[in-house]
Design a protein around this motif. Sequence first.
Motif, PDB file in Angstrom:
ATOM      1  N   PHE A   5       7.114 -33.222  -4.627  1.00  0.00           N
ATOM      2  CA  PHE A   5       8.202 -32.564  -5.345  1.00  0.00           C
ATOM      3  C   PHE A   5       8.980 -31.737  -4.335  1.00  0.00           C
ATOM      4  N   THR A   6      10.181 -31.343  -4.722  1.00  0.00           N
ATOM      5  CA  THR A   6      11.082 -30.662  -3.800  1.00  0.00           C
ATOM      6  C   THR A   6      11.119 -29.165  -4.061  1.00  0.00           C
ATOM      7  N   LEU A   7      11.094 -28.409  -2.979  1.00  0.00           N
ATOM      8  CA  LEU A   7      11.262 -26.964  -3.034  1.00  0.00           C
ATOM      9  C   LEU A   7      12.727 -26.613  -2.775  1.00  0.00           C
ATOM     10  N   PRO A   8      13.134 -25.404  -3.157  1.00  0.00           N
ATOM     11  CA  PRO A   8      14.480 -24.966  -2.789  1.00  0.00           C
ATOM     12  C   PRO A   8      14.669 -24.980  -1.265  1.00  0.00           C
ATOM     13  N   GLU A   9      15.867 -25.293  -0.826  1.00  0.00           N
ATOM     14  CA  GLU A   9      16.158 -25.428   0.604  1.00  0.00           C
ATOM     15  C   GLU A   9      15.791 -24.173   1.400  1.00  0.00           C
ATOM     16  N   GLU A  10      16.047 -23.002   0.833  1.00  0.00           N
ATOM     17  CA  GLU A  10      15.711 -21.748   1.515  1.00  0.00           C
ATOM     18  C   GLU A  10      14.208 -21.672   1.810  1.00  0.00           C
ATOM     19  N   ASP A  11      13.379 -22.100   0.870  1.00  0.00           N
ATOM     20  CA  ASP A  11      11.930 -22.092   1.079  1.00  0.00           C
ATOM     21  C   ASP A  11      11.538 -23.074   2.180  1.00  0.00           C
ATOM     22  N   ILE A  12      12.111 -24.261   2.146  1.00  0.00           N
ATOM     23  CA  ILE A  12      11.807 -25.276   3.156  1.00  0.00           C
ATOM     24  C   ILE A  12      12.163 -24.761   4.544  1.00  0.00           C
ATOM     25  N   GLU A  13      13.344 -24.182   4.671  1.00  0.00           N
ATOM     26  CA  GLU A  13      13.782 -23.652   5.963  1.00  0.00           C
ATOM     27  C   GLU A  13      12.834 -22.564   6.457  1.00  0.00           C
ATOM     28  N   HIS A  14      12.391 -21.690   5.557  1.00  0.00           N
ATOM     29  CA  HIS A  14      11.476 -20.614   5.942  1.00  0.00           C
ATOM     30  C   HIS A  14      10.121 -21.160   6.398  1.00  0.00           C
ATOM     31  N   LEU A  15       9.570 -22.078   5.631  1.00  0.00           N
ATOM     32  CA  LEU A  15       8.273 -22.652   5.995  1.00  0.00           C
ATOM     33  C   LEU A  15       8.357 -23.358   7.347  1.00  0.00           C
ATOM     34  N   ASP A  16       9.419 -24.124   7.539  1.00  0.00           N
ATOM     35  CA  ASP A  16       9.593 -24.831   8.809  1.00  0.00           C
ATOM     36  C   ASP A  16       9.811 -23.857   9.961  1.00  0.00           C
ATOM     37  N   ALA A  17      10.594 -22.796   9.742  1.00  0.00           N
ATOM     38  CA  ALA A  17      10.852 -21.806  10.795  1.00  0.00           C
ATOM     39  C   ALA A  17       9.581 -21.077  11.203  1.00  0.00           C
ATOM     40  N   ARG A  18       8.664 -20.894  10.260  1.00  0.00           N
ATOM     41  CA  ARG A  18       7.378 -20.246  10.582  1.00  0.00           C
ATOM     42  C   ARG A  18       6.417 -21.191  11.287  1.00  0.00           C
ATOM     43  N   GLY A  19       6.784 -22.469  11.334  1.00  0.00           N
ATOM     44  CA  GLY A  19       5.929 -23.447  11.994  1.00  0.00           C
ATOM     45  C   GLY A  19       4.698 -23.802  11.185  1.00  0.00           C
ATOM     46  N   LEU A  20       4.756 -23.581   9.892  1.00  0.00           N
ATOM     47  CA  LEU A  20       3.608 -23.890   9.046  1.00  0.00           C
ATOM     48  C   LEU A  20       3.556 -25.377   8.724  1.00  0.00           C
ATOM     49  N   SER A  21       2.365 -25.914   8.710  1.00  0.00           N
ATOM     50  CA  SER A  21       2.134 -27.284   8.263  1.00  0.00           C
ATOM     51  C   SER A  21       1.949 -27.211   6.751  1.00  0.00           C
ATOM     52  N   TRP A  22       2.840 -27.866   5.996  1.00  0.00           N
ATOM     53  CA  TRP A  22       2.801 -27.707   4.548  1.00  0.00           C
ATOM     54  C   TRP A  22       3.095 -29.021   3.845  1.00  0.00           C
ATOM     55  N   GLU A  23       2.660 -29.063   2.605  1.00  0.00           N
ATOM     56  CA  GLU A  23       2.951 -30.221   1.757  1.00  0.00           C
ATOM     57  C   GLU A  23       3.023 -29.773   0.307  1.00  0.00           C
ATOM     58  N   THR A  24       3.687 -30.595  -0.506  1.00  0.00           N
ATOM     59  CA  THR A  24       3.763 -30.350  -1.941  1.00  0.00           C
ATOM     60  C   THR A  24       3.014 -31.470  -2.649  1.00  0.00           C
ATOM     61  N   VAL A  25       2.173 -31.079  -3.603  1.00  0.00           N
ATOM     62  CA  VAL A  25       1.298 -32.019  -4.282  1.00  0.00           C
ATOM     63  C   VAL A  25       1.446 -31.824  -5.791  1.00  0.00           C
ATOM     64  N   ASN A  26       1.559 -32.932  -6.503  1.00  0.00           N
ATOM     65  CA  ASN A  26       1.617 -32.921  -7.963  1.00  0.00           C
ATOM     66  C   ASN A  26       0.307 -33.511  -8.473  1.00  0.00           C
ATOM     67  N   GLU A  27      -0.539 -32.667  -9.046  1.00  0.00           N
ATOM     68  CA  GLU A  27      -1.819 -33.109  -9.610  1.00  0.00           C
ATOM     69  C   GLU A  27      -1.709 -33.122 -11.124  1.00  0.00           C
ATOM     70  N   GLY A  28      -1.265 -34.233 -11.671  1.00  0.00           N
ATOM     71  CA  GLY A  28      -1.165 -34.369 -13.121  1.00  0.00           C
ATOM     72  C   GLY A  28      -0.250 -33.347 -13.768  1.00  0.00           C
ATOM     73  N   GLY A  29       0.844 -33.017 -13.109  1.00  0.00           N
ATOM     74  CA  GLY A  29       1.783 -32.047 -13.648  1.00  0.00           C
ATOM     75  C   GLY A  29       1.602 -30.647 -13.106  1.00  0.00           C
ATOM     76  N   GLN A  30       0.463 -30.365 -12.489  1.00  0.00           N
ATOM     77  CA  GLN A  30       0.247 -29.075 -11.824  1.00  0.00           C
ATOM     78  C   GLN A  30       0.787 -29.200 -10.407  1.00  0.00           C
ATOM     79  N   LEU A  31       1.801 -28.404 -10.080  1.00  0.00           N
ATOM     80  CA  LEU A  31       2.445 -28.474  -8.772  1.00  0.00           C
ATOM     81  C   LEU A  31       1.836 -27.452  -7.822  1.00  0.00           C
ATOM     82  N   TRP A  32       1.531 -27.917  -6.612  1.00  0.00           N
ATOM     83  CA  TRP A  32       0.920 -27.056  -5.599  1.00  0.00           C
ATOM     84  C   TRP A  32       1.684 -27.140  -4.294  1.00  0.00           C
ATOM     85  N   LEU A  33       1.878 -25.993  -3.672  1.00  0.00           N
ATOM     86  CA  LEU A  33       2.315 -25.919  -2.287  1.00  0.00           C
ATOM     87  C   LEU A  33       1.060 -25.654  -1.481  1.00  0.00           C
ATOM     88  N   LEU A  34       0.752 -26.536  -0.536  1.00  0.00           N
ATOM     89  CA  LEU A  34      -0.426 -26.374   0.320  1.00  0.00           C
ATOM     90  C   LEU A  34       0.048 -26.032   1.720  1.00  0.00           C
TER      91      LEU A  34
END
Length: 135
Positions: A5-34
């Motif tokens: 699933f997609t996060l707001p662009e501001e969040d994506i830019e922040h996560l990438d700027a921090r150099g974090l390894s991240w992913e978004t997962v949809n577990e049966g409708g429960q959305l997780w940012l890992l």
Amino acid sequence: MRRQFTLPEEDIEHLDARGLSWETVNEGGQLWLLLHDFPIPNGYNHANASVAISIPAQYPIEQLDMMWVYPELSRTDGQLIGALSPQLIDQKNYQRWSRHRTAEFPWRPGVDSIITHLSLVEDWLEREFQKVGKI
């Protein structure tokens, strides 16, 4: 890394700027940012961990709350950490940290985001030693 699933662009830019390894997962409708290899402060049994954040369907209007950590954290000084419980996320046993915003510091739609929530996550990890003891 999965992007189910997609996060707001501001969040994506922040996560990438921090150099974090991240992913978004949809577990049966429960959305997780890992967030993988998230730095953990000194005094815990791990220097890095995966931090999960539950993303509500109405985010960013609806607030983010709590955090989940894998592998489980413990204090190296043997003091117990309160308000923890297990939860299966992405087929791993995460440790739920029941930490919440207060009436004094509520969620502010249009102001708060993953960016401000990560500041809370870091604060919760640091404050653990102020509540129960010192490193």
